[in-house]
Design a protein around this motif. Sequence first.
Motif: not given
Lengths: 101, 170
Positions: B151-170
């Motif tokens: 469960g924690y792995l899936l949560l971490a993967a969700t957050i990681g995917a969101l951060v990676l696919a975000k438009k810009k890195f600030e």
Amino acid sequence: MTIPIEYYLILSAFMFVVGVTGVLTRRNAIIVFMSVELMLNSANLTLVSFSSYMGNSVGQLFVFFVMTVAAAEAAVGLAIIIALFRNKLTVNIDEINILKW
Amino acid sequence: MSLELIIFIVFASVAAVSSILMITRSNPVISALFLVLNFAALAGLYLLLNAQFIAVAQVIVYAGAIMVLFLFVIMLLKPEKEKFFSSHPKIKIFAIVITALVFIQLAFMIFISRPTPAANPAVAASVNAGTIEQIGKELYTNYILPFEAAGYLLLAATIGALVLAKKKFE
């Protein structure tokens, strides 16, 4: 359950080898990724066949966890591919070489 | 020839042929669809092995969720033909030779050395092992810690995917 377990194992070995060939020969990052999924699935087939032939459900639990990890890996990996595409406008893994020296 | 063997041959040949077609098509969308076909054939094989829960999870998780994600990404990143990607034919031949050697090795291990003396199919036990009841019992008693970790792995993967696919890195 009249089929010898070797048949399942040989099918699994064949699918794994096809997946390795895909990773080595293809240049499209998404297809390389799908070949990795194919290899994960062939390992799953081995786990399920041993679990079923031994009458023990632990192997199927492992397959459950492998599926979880594969889902996480697909999400993160595809996000990485999208980020790379945004920077370099390609998914050709020969052109994505910023980590090469 | 028993019915079980016929069903096995049908599903196994579909799985093998679709896996080969998957790595040889140049259009990524067609390759993804062949991978879906391969997953469906594998679900049939899991049913043949009395693993009902895994068969259903295979269809829902792999053929449903993961492949839809793949198709989405392929559609987003316009499916360019791979013929334009330069690729050395030498690498292809080398890869095929190496993997053929590995396959022969694996086949030798499986058929000649017979590593499976424990595999005497006990049908009742294997039917019992594949039920969702048995798997759920194992999952919530002996394997509760890996389950929570998943469960924690899936949560971490969700957050990681969101951060990676975000438009810009600030």
